[in-house]
Design an enzyme around this catalytic site. Structure first.
Site, PDB file in Angstrom:
ATOM      1  CG  HIS A   1      69.559  31.231  27.632  1.00 22.06           C
ATOM      2  ND1 HIS A   1      69.152  32.238  26.776  1.00 22.06           N
ATOM      3  CD2 HIS A   1      69.941  30.207  26.833  1.00 22.06           C
ATOM      4  CE1 HIS A   1      69.274  31.836  25.530  1.00 22.06           C
ATOM      5  NE2 HIS A   1      69.758  30.604  25.532  1.00 22.06           N
TER       6      HIS A   1
ATOM      7  CG  ASP B   1      68.514  35.498  27.649  1.00 19.02           C
ATOM      8  OD1 ASP B   1      69.276  35.099  28.538  1.00 19.02           O
ATOM      9  OD2 ASP B   1      68.149  34.781  26.693  1.00 19.02           O
TER      10      ASP B   1
ATOM     11  N   GLY C   1      72.138  25.777  20.561  1.00 17.70           N
ATOM     12  CA  GLY C   1      73.579  25.953  20.400  1.00 17.70           C
ATOM     13  C   GLY C   1      73.917  27.244  19.687  1.00 17.70           C
TER      14      GLY C   1
ATOM     15  CB  SER D   1      71.527  30.448  22.716  1.00 16.63           C
ATOM     16  OG  SER D   1      70.230  29.955  22.507  1.00 16.63           O
TER      17      SER D   1
ATOM     18  CB  VAL E   1      52.634  52.233  37.731  1.00 15.63           C
ATOM     19  CG1 VAL E   1      52.712  53.613  38.336  1.00 15.63           C
ATOM     20  CG2 VAL E   1      53.467  52.134  36.467  1.00 15.63           C
TER      21      VAL E   1
END
Length: 403
Positions: free
Chosen positions: A128, A158, A235, A237, A294
């Site tokens: 992201h 991510d 920030g 991240s 499934v």
């Protein structure tokens, strides 16, 4: 005889008096605990202040010094295409006001962090952070700003891998971080979170590991987070979560917050998962996961009672894709999946992780329960189709994973 008796009685009386005084004032002489405050259970007590060594305030300067050069700031920009106003299609309007301006509109920018994992420029970060970026610039701890390109990404975990491109064709030797071992990580260990919170610059915060294996958060499809109370803010991240020796144990990803700031609950992707994803991206440009077709549902206490199950472990198969690998393997709706390749399934999220970890094309043994009877079946693992972030991070997906 009377005289001897008096001497004996006086001697006994004096001895009892001495024993009483000693047991009251100096019980340790008799090897006994004091009468008052006596513990009725066995307890472990710390040494007295005089016996204990003086406390020294711990410092993690060496860990920070080791890890800081490997953590970078990531600046991204995205061009927004300006939409042509319908009035410019009117000839009369163009006659008086001219043609519409060509080109793109203003750029939007983002800010995050990343970790250099190899000396030749590979950087681990969050998907992201670089999602939809047209241009990526990496600021090193020594002040250099270099461009980077996206090698590959995995929205379901991510994670993304970048590679720094050297300026003017010069060879780069970058400070790569040392990867830690998740087997050595336990709750209570000291951790340092390194990143660029709120764009103020490189920052180190300290805390402990609060929990391991956090899932069911609705953040990603595949969740197995490290929880920490080291301050993580916007920030951070993509930045590093390191242990007390400066080794990378996680990629900071998300926080639980109602204000936008740290409330002491932050989440990081374990290095074991990040490394596996990174190596696949570098080798093939993408991440390959197993799939059987499934839909699974969590087994609640009420469901366990209605099915006559001994416990709530396993995953209830709520749906089977017709013609899919599970259908070909004889799995039916209503079955309880208990194990995949010999590893126990605790819940639908555990099922999702176990199946995703299987290699497509391989035939794997599945253990199931049907009408209170255990049986095994062999299923040929298919390949999971890539998912977008929008379709993999919802709460419904977390509660009822589609696999």
């Amino acid at each position: 005889m009377r005289r001897l008796w008096l001497i004996f009685a006086q001697t006994v009386t004096f001895g009892v008096a001495v024993l009483f005084v000693v047991s009251t004032l100096k019980p340790e002489w008799l090897g006994k605990a004091p009468v008052f405050g006596t513990s009725i259970v066995a307890l472990q007590e710390s040494a007295t202040a005089g016996d204990a060594p003086p406390l020294v305030a711990p410092s993690y300067r060496q860990a920070a010094k080791k890890a800081l050069p490997s953590v970078v700031h990531i600046f991204t920009s995205q061009k927004i295409t300006a939409r042509r106003h319908p009035l410019f299609d009117d000839p009369a309007f163009r006659h008086f006001f001219g043609e519409a301006p060509e080109g793109d509109g203003p750029s939007s920018s983002g800010l995050g962090s990343g970790v250099i994992v190899s000396a030749n420029g590979y950087v681990l970060t969050n998907y992201h952070v670089v999602e939809a970026a047209d241009q990526i610039e990496v600021a090193l701890s020594d002040g250099r700003n270099l461009n980077a390109r996206i090698v590959g990404s995995d929205p379901e975990s991510d994670l993304a891998v970048l590679q720094i491109t050297p300026a003017n064709g010069q060879a780069l030797v970058l400070p790569a971080i040392t990867l830690g071992q998740m087997d050595d990580v336990v709750v209570g260990d000291v951790t340092l979170a390194i990143g660029n919170p709120f764009g103020v610059g490189q920052t180190v915060t300290m805390g402990i590991i609060s929990a391991l294996g956090r899932s069911h958060l609705g953040i990603n499809t595949f969740e197995n987070f490290i929880q920490t109370d080291a301050a993580i803010n916007p920030g951070n991240s993509g930045g590093a979560l390191v242990d007390s020796r400066g080794n990378l144990i996680g990629i900071n990803t998300a926080i639980y917050s109602r204000s936008g700031g740290s409330l002491g609950i932050g989440f990081a992707i374990p290095i074991s998962i990040a490394r596996s994803v990174m190596e696949q991206i570098i080798e093939t440009g993408t991440v390959t996961r197993g799939w059987i077709g499934v839909e699974a549902q969590e087994i609640t206490v009420d469901l366990a009672e209605s099915f006559g199950l001994p416990d709530t472990r396993g995953a209830l198969i709520a749906g089977v894709l017709r013609g899919g690998p599970a259908d070909a393997g004889g799995i039916k709706p209503g079955d309880i999946l208990l194990a995949v390749a010999g590893r126990a399934v605790e819940d639908p999220h555990g099922m999702l992780d176990l199946i995703a970890g299987q290699k497509p094309g391989e035939t794997v043994r599945f253990q199931l329960r049907r009408q209170n009877k255990l049986f095994d079946t062999m299923v040929k693992i298919g390949k999971r189709a890539p998912q977008s972030r929008e379709t993999t991070s919802g709460h419904d997906m977390s509660r009822y994973p589609r696999h």
